[in-house]
Write a protein that holds these residues in place. Structure first.
Motif, mmCIF file in Angstrom:
data_model
loop_
_atom_site.group_PDB
_atom_site.id
_atom_site.type_symbol
_atom_site.label_atom_id
_atom_site.label_comp_id
_atom_site.label_asym_id
_atom_site.label_seq_id
_atom_site.Cartn_x
_atom_site.Cartn_y
_atom_site.Cartn_z
ATOM 1 N N PHE A 277 -47.903 61.024 -54.189
ATOM 2 C CA PHE A 277 -48.952 61.791 -54.864
ATOM 3 C C PHE A 277 -49.270 63.087 -54.115
ATOM 4 C CE2 PHE A 277 -49.988 57.180 -55.460
ATOM 5 C CZ PHE A 277 -49.458 57.081 -56.739
ATOM 6 N N THR A 278 -48.361 63.468 -53.219
ATOM 7 C CA THR A 278 -48.547 64.689 -52.447
ATOM 8 C C THR A 278 -47.778 65.826 -53.107
ATOM 9 O OG1 THR A 278 -48.727 63.419 -50.411
ATOM 10 C CG2 THR A 278 -48.236 65.755 -50.182
ATOM 11 N N LYS A 279 -48.373 66.967 -53.172
ATOM 12 C CA LYS A 279 -47.702 68.125 -53.749
ATOM 13 C C LYS A 279 -46.410 68.385 -52.988
ATOM 14 C CE LYS A 279 -48.355 73.007 -54.917
ATOM 15 N NZ LYS A 279 -49.269 74.185 -54.842
ATOM 16 N N GLU A 280 -45.344 68.598 -53.731
ATOM 17 C CA GLU A 280 -44.032 68.785 -53.116
ATOM 18 C C GLU A 280 -44.023 70.010 -52.200
ATOM 19 O OE1 GLU A 280 -39.473 69.866 -54.489
ATOM 20 O OE2 GLU A 280 -40.793 68.788 -55.875
ATOM 21 N N ARG A 281 -43.490 69.824 -51.024
ATOM 22 C CA ARG A 281 -43.360 70.920 -50.069
ATOM 23 C C ARG A 281 -42.097 71.710 -50.415
ATOM 24 N NH1 ARG A 281 -46.034 70.234 -45.050
ATOM 25 N NH2 ARG A 281 -44.270 71.223 -43.994
ATOM 26 N N THR A 282 -42.249 73.024 -50.521
ATOM 27 C CA THR A 282 -41.122 73.847 -50.968
ATOM 28 C C THR A 282 -40.576 74.765 -49.876
ATOM 29 O OG1 THR A 282 -42.680 75.536 -51.790
ATOM 30 C CG2 THR A 282 -41.927 73.848 -53.359
ATOM 31 N N ALA A 283 -41.213 74.760 -48.698
ATOM 32 C CA ALA A 283 -40.731 75.621 -47.617
ATOM 33 C C ALA A 283 -39.388 75.127 -47.111
ATOM 34 C CB ALA A 283 -41.748 75.646 -46.477
ATOM 35 N N GLU B 185 -27.658 64.533 -44.324
ATOM 36 C CA GLU B 185 -27.855 63.543 -45.382
ATOM 37 C C GLU B 185 -28.854 62.461 -44.968
ATOM 38 O OE1 GLU B 185 -23.988 62.069 -46.293
ATOM 39 O OE2 GLU B 185 -23.261 64.010 -47.059
ATOM 40 N N ARG B 186 -29.109 62.348 -43.655
ATOM 41 C CA ARG B 186 -30.068 61.339 -43.177
ATOM 42 C C ARG B 186 -31.512 61.826 -43.247
ATOM 43 N NH1 ARG B 186 -26.608 61.362 -38.650
ATOM 44 N NH2 ARG B 186 -28.381 61.821 -37.283
ATOM 45 N N LEU B 187 -31.715 63.097 -43.521
ATOM 46 C CA LEU B 187 -33.072 63.633 -43.620
ATOM 47 C C LEU B 187 -33.729 63.193 -44.921
ATOM 48 C CD1 LEU B 187 -32.420 67.304 -42.425
ATOM 49 C CD2 LEU B 187 -33.595 65.511 -41.137
ATOM 50 N N PRO B 188 -35.058 63.092 -44.939
ATOM 51 C CA PRO B 188 -35.743 62.775 -46.195
ATOM 52 C C PRO B 188 -35.473 63.852 -47.247
ATOM 53 C CG PRO B 188 -37.235 62.572 -44.311
ATOM 54 C CD PRO B 188 -35.997 63.236 -43.804
ATOM 55 N N ASP B 189 -35.535 63.474 -48.502
ATOM 56 C CA ASP B 189 -35.351 64.445 -49.580
ATOM 57 C C ASP B 189 -36.371 65.566 -49.467
ATOM 58 O OD1 ASP B 189 -33.298 62.916 -50.587
ATOM 59 O OD2 ASP B 189 -34.545 61.906 -52.093
ATOM 60 N N HIS B 190 -35.900 66.802 -49.628
ATOM 61 C CA HIS B 190 -36.764 67.989 -49.599
ATOM 62 C C HIS B 190 -37.519 68.135 -48.272
ATOM 63 C CE1 HIS B 190 -35.879 68.028 -53.859
ATOM 64 N NE2 HIS B 190 -36.490 66.864 -54.035
ATOM 65 N N TYR B 191 -36.933 67.631 -47.213
ATOM 66 C CA TYR B 191 -37.581 67.724 -45.899
ATOM 67 C C TYR B 191 -37.796 69.189 -45.516
ATOM 68 C CZ TYR B 191 -38.292 67.285 -40.860
ATOM 69 O OH TYR B 191 -38.804 67.362 -39.583
ATOM 70 N N SER B 192 -39.004 69.496 -45.052
ATOM 71 C CA SER B 192 -39.339 70.893 -44.724
ATOM 72 C C SER B 192 -39.967 71.029 -43.343
ATOM 73 C CB SER B 192 -40.298 71.467 -45.776
ATOM 74 O OG SER B 192 -41.500 70.703 -45.815
ATOM 75 N N GLY B 193 -39.832 69.986 -42.518
ATOM 76 C CA GLY B 193 -40.298 70.107 -41.147
ATOM 77 C C GLY B 193 -39.244 70.771 -40.282
#
Length: 317
Positions: A18-24, A289-297
């Protein structure tokens, strides 16, 4: 009923659904710039990594100005570098405790002045074939920079500075060097290392972002105890967290909600590969490929030349 309500609260408060998708885009941290890499199998604290490099794919040596320039040009947002005090009161940018492994000199960095270190061949001992050939021999003379030289060469770039000792005096010395910089420049610097020097640096220069094993442990333990409520403890604010991928999913709100919480308190999150023991990085397209989907950290990498292009390709529709 109470426990059901508590469970639902914890789930809703910490799920990223329910968190707004991070796009950075992910923040890319190039470990030691762009340098030669080596197999991690069987590595120990005293392993001479220069004697076991892979066949070179590029001409750069770690912790040098050309390697940092190449890293930034490849797409690095931050470059990590290691510092050692010199005989004449400066900081040389060099990784090892001694010069014996990589160079044609012997002894400690602190046994030499910065001018003397400039005459050392830092590429002397690198080999990919058990010493039959040395592809960088003779090419590393003059390449060991001072910290001041690095900062003046890249006045607008961000760095992660590594104090590799536990000497509190190095924290004091570094504070003296950095205190002369404009405040805006300090916002692009982070320092990590031993608890004692980092503690002294923070005492002398409170505004700078720092991290040590003690600060990392204190933050994560406190967060594991209170983070389920959404509260971020004060020890987790204005710092940097290196999170081993092995443990990341145990953090409340991982990934997006956790990253949002850390962003809100000006804390930078860098994900490192494996269990974080030996500076393992995300160094191949397969690693990503092991990173979470759309990972932005943040992502720790030893191969910025591979990872930055791979991420650009992934973003193409």
């Amino acid at each position: 009923m109470f426990f059901v309500i508590l469970f639902v609260f914890i789930y809703v408060n910490n799920t990223s659904l329910f968190t707004k998708e991070r796009t950075a885009k992910p923040l890319l941290l190039a470990h030691r710039g762009l340098g030669q890499t080596f197999p991690m199998e069987g590595i120990e604290s005293d392993t001479c990594t220069a004697s076991r490099i892979y066949e070179p794919e590029h001409p750069y040596l770690e912790n040098t100005i050309p390697s940092m320039k190449a890293a930034f040009e490849a797409g690095a947002d931050i470059v990590e570098l290691d510092i050692k005090p010199t005989k004449d009161g400066q900081f040389a940018v060099f990784h090892d405790w001694t010069l014996d492994c990589r160079t044609n000199a012997k002894g400690m960095v602190q046994d030499y002045t910065m001018d003397e270190l400039k005459n050392i061949d830092i590429g002397y001992a690198y080999t990919a074939d058990q010493g039959k050939t040395h592809p960088f021999r003779g090419k590393g003379i003059g390449l060991m920079p001072s910290l001041e030289e690095v900062l003046s060469s890249f006045p607008d770039n961000s760095f992660l500075i590594h104090i590799k000792s536990s000497d509190p005096g190095e924290g004091v010395q570094l504070a003296e060097v950095l205190s002369s910089l404009p405040k805006e420049r300090l916002t692009r610097l982070t320092v990590y290392g031993g608890d004692e020097p980092i503690g002294m640096l923070k005492e002398k220069l409170p505004s700078i972002r720092v991290m040590s094993k003690a600060s990392l442990k204190s933050c994560l333990v406190s967060y594991m105890g209170a983070g389920w409520t959404g509260y971020v403890p004060s020890v987790c604010r204005n710092t940097q967290l290196h999170i081993p991928e092995k443990f990341a999913r145990l953090l409340w709100g991982w990934p997006d909600k956790f990253l949002n919480r850390m962003d809100a308190v000006d804390t930078r999150v860098i994900m490192v590969a494996g269990d974080g023991d030996w500076s393992e990085g995300f160094d191949s397209a397969q690693d990503l490929e092991r990173l979470p989907d759309h990972y932005s950290g943040g992502i720790w990498t030893n191969r910025i030349d591979v990872i930055a292009p791979a991420l650009k390709i992934e973003k193409i529709p």
